[in-house]
Scaffold this motif. Structure first.
Motif: not given
Lengths: 373, 322
Positions: A13-15, A55-56, A113, A247, A249
């Motif tokens: 989910q968070d990748t 990840k995010f 995803y 936000n 990365t």
């Protein structure tokens, strides 16, 4: 004996980004005799099978000595170099997919995803990707055009991507960008040339330029190594503040483990084009497993005069070999002191490449010391 | 080695006469170095630390000039010497230097052995053969296989080139070696090896070293005394313990708390706001005042150098007892 878990980049989910077996090889020019003798083409294997997941919101550190392939890895992910092989999977924003479709290109989705393989996008169609992924360069003295003003430097990406239809609109965007990197009041800086700014101010312009298109993934290549120590912390702090606000990365490339310790949450140590150790930053630095990581950490001086009396014993031999002739087996084996004290491992170390295996939760090491127990 | 003074720089001023004005790169600097000791000279880029070194060995590039002051070396004022006298008696024989950027400091078209031998032949009038016997010894001393004397610089790695530079600096057995950023551009592992080499040589040959660097961690590795420079002046001077454990000048304190550390607790890094002043028009009074968080009225005039404990000097109004 428990089962060894070999690292495999598995998205969830968070990748936001993962790479699998990424390789970037540069061909070496062949001499006339090479051609006549029909010798095979040789390559500098700058990145030679690198895998990781981000990840995010991560600040993922890539560290290692010069020539280990950390910058090449970062630049390949941004497609500033062409990957020779492997997968670069990135989770795009809706809008990016739309922009690609407008150009008549349907990017290949590689997982459930919705990540797309950005390694396969034709070079001509990369432009929309630049709005998502940007780079902060190392040298603020070399990466800004000395002949144009800060305003023009920042306007360039807006013009290329057709953001802001009028001059006024662009002016506002540029003023805002300068404010976000704390070059205030912006009118004071806009019409200056790069040489009229200090190193720290220039690096802020470089950051503003990277962020002006509102990206969400940034590769920062040694962003503070050219700056004086007294202002490094200020730039690092700014980067962290902007990360929260926008936000972002980051991939943070640095040869300085102490700096990495302050800013990254994950850390991968590279040696000759491969990741030798990877995990939570704190764990890698406090509890290193790989003999190379141990040597690197041992070599770093501390600002404390009590070490003065003793010589710093760095447990490593020789020098980094060339990336053209990578030693067979574990590429670190000719310099490894752990191999000397474990001669029984020799058949493995000198013949087979060690897998990146999990030694504690989330902490991976590529060394036969731990893979053969 | 009973605290015998080897080098004593007094009120040295080195200015650069540029078309834009006079750059006061070294402005009234006094510093002392005892025999067999290591002095660490730290400061940020442009603070004048390299110019101070070049002044000591009298290689200040034009338009720079030593304006006034005295430099006593072994008790003699070497600024009084003529250029020729200085070249014959002091440079390399008395004071030698390891230059910044070993990568580019060697001549690419001569073997490294020839380059080291040249120094010996010129100064001592030996034949090439005689000089080479010493070249082999020097290379062995710095941890290089003597057969490497016949290598050209491009055949050596960065670390080895730096070792050659150190061998060259030691060619005439000088009591003082100035090392200007000897490890910048080298990787940490090689840096540690070079620092070990300097430490070992300093002990074995009982030489004095002036180590110039922006990296306080390197200074902590080797220096007995530390001088912190800011905008052409020395703002704090003391033993390594005094400077690292009990820094008094706000600039030194700021520098030390801005260093990211690899071990121990992860404290928030500090930084010093602002930028160093333009040395053509330095601010009146204390030059650090515009960036200082303790600034008060007195800072508008120049702070005197105060000895706050034996051997620990600070140029800051906070520590002047009225």
């Amino acid at each position: 004996m428990s089962e060894l878990k070999v690292f495999e980049p598995t998205p969830d989910q968070d990748t936001i980004l993962y790479v699998k077996d990424l390789r970037t090889w540069f061909p070496v020019r062949r001499s006339l005799t090479d051609i006549i003798m029909r010798r095979p083409r040789r390559y500098v294997r700058a990145v030679d099978g690198v895998s990781f997941t981000i990840k995010f919101g991560d600040v993922f550190g890539l560290a290692g000595e010069s020539g280990c392939g950390k910058t090449t890895t970062g630049k390949t992910i941004l497609r500033l170099y062409e990957p020779t092989g492997g997968l670069i999977a990135y989770r795009p924003r809706e809008i990016l997919i739309e922009q690609f479709k407008e150009k008549g290109y349907e990017p290949k989705v590689v997982d459930q995803y919705g990540s797309i393989d950005i390694g396969k996008i034709p070079a001509k169609l990369l432009k929309p990707l630049r709005r998502e992924m940007q780079m902060i360069f190392q040298d603020p003295y070399g990466s800004l055009n000395p002949r144009i003003t800060i305003y023009e430097i920042l306007e360039e990406p807006l013009l290329i991507h057709k953001i802001g239809s009028t001059r006024e609109e662009r002016y506002d965007i540029i003023a805002k960008a300068l404010e976000t990197v704390k070059l205030t009041p912006p009118e004071d800086f806009m019409f200056r040339y790069p040489h009229m700014l200090s190193g720290g101010q220039r690096q802020r312009v470089v950051i503003a330029r990277a962020l002006i298109l509102n990206p969400r993934f940034i590769v920062a290549d040694e962003p503070v190594s050219m700056l004086d120590v007294s202002i490094r912390a200020e730039i690092l702090e700014l980067m962290m503040e902007l990360k929260k606000k926008m936000n972002l990365t980051y991939i943070f490339i640095s040869h300085d483990l102490a700096v990495s310790r302050y800013i990254t949450n994950k850390l991968a140590i590279m040696y000759l084009g491969k990741i030798v150790e990877m995990g939570e930053t704190g764990r890698v630095i406090e509890n290193p497993f790989h003999p190379y990581t141990k040597a690197l950490i041992e070599a770093i001086p501390e600002p404390d005069p009590k070490n003065r009396a003793k010589l710093r014993q760095v447990p490593i031999k020789g020098e980094v070999p060339s990336a053209i002739n990578i030693p067979p087996g574990c590429r670190f084996n000719p310099r490894c002191v752990a191999l000397d004290s474990n001669p029984n491992l020799k058949p493995y170390c000198t013949r087979k490449e060690p897998p990146l295996i999990e030694v504690e939760p989330g902490h991976y090491v590529a060394c036969w010391l731990y893979a053969k127990k | 080695m009973a605290n015998e003074v080897l080098l004593d720089v007094r009120n040295l001023k080195t200015y650069f006469y540029t078309t834009k004005g006079v750059v006061k790169a070294v402005d009234n600097v006094s510093v002392k170095l005892n025999k067999g000791e290591v002095l660490g000279l730290a400061g940020e880029s442009g603070c004048g630390k390299s110019t101070l070194a070049y002044s000591i060995i009298r290689l200040v590039p034009p338009p720079g000039r030593i304006v006034s002051g005295e430099i006593y070396f072994n008790g003699e004022n070497i600024l009084k010497y003529s250029d020729e006298e200085f070249r014959r008696k002091i440079r390399w024989k008395g004071i030698s230097m390891v230059f910044q950027g070993a990568m580019n400091a060697l001549n690419p078209v001569y073997t490294v052995g020839d380059q080291i031998a040249e120094v010996i032949m010129l100064h001592e009038g030996l034949t090439k053969k005689e000089a080479y016997t010493r070249v082999y010894k020097l290379l062995a001393l710095v941890g290089i296989d003597p057969r490497r004397a016949y290598s050209y610089p491009h055949e050596l790695s960065g670390g080895m080139k730096q070792r050659v530079m150190i061998a060259m600096a030691l060619a005439l057995n000088p009591p003082l070696v100035i090392a200007d950023e000897p490890t910048t551009a080298l990787d940490v592992v090689v840096q540690a090896q070079i620092m070990n080499l300097l430490k070992r040589l300093q002990r074995e040959l009982k030489i004095s070293i002036i180590l110039i660097t922006h990296d306080l961690s390197l200074i902590a590795e080797i220096a007995d005394k530390v001088a912190i420079m800011y905008a052409g002046k020395i703002v704090e001077y003391g033993t390594a313990e005094q400077i690292f454990y009990n820094p008094k000048h706000p600039y030194t304190q700021g520098l030390l708390s801005s260093i990211p550390r690899l071990r121990g607790e992860l404290k928030k890094l500090e930084w010093i706001p602002g930028v160093p002043p333009d040395l053509i028009k330095p601010p009146p009074g204390c030059r650090f005042a515009p960036r200082c968080k303790f600034r008060f009225e007195k800072c508008d005039s120049e702070p005197p150098v105060t000895e706050i404990e034996p051997g620990h000097y600070v140029a800051c109004w906070l520590h002047v007892k009225s």
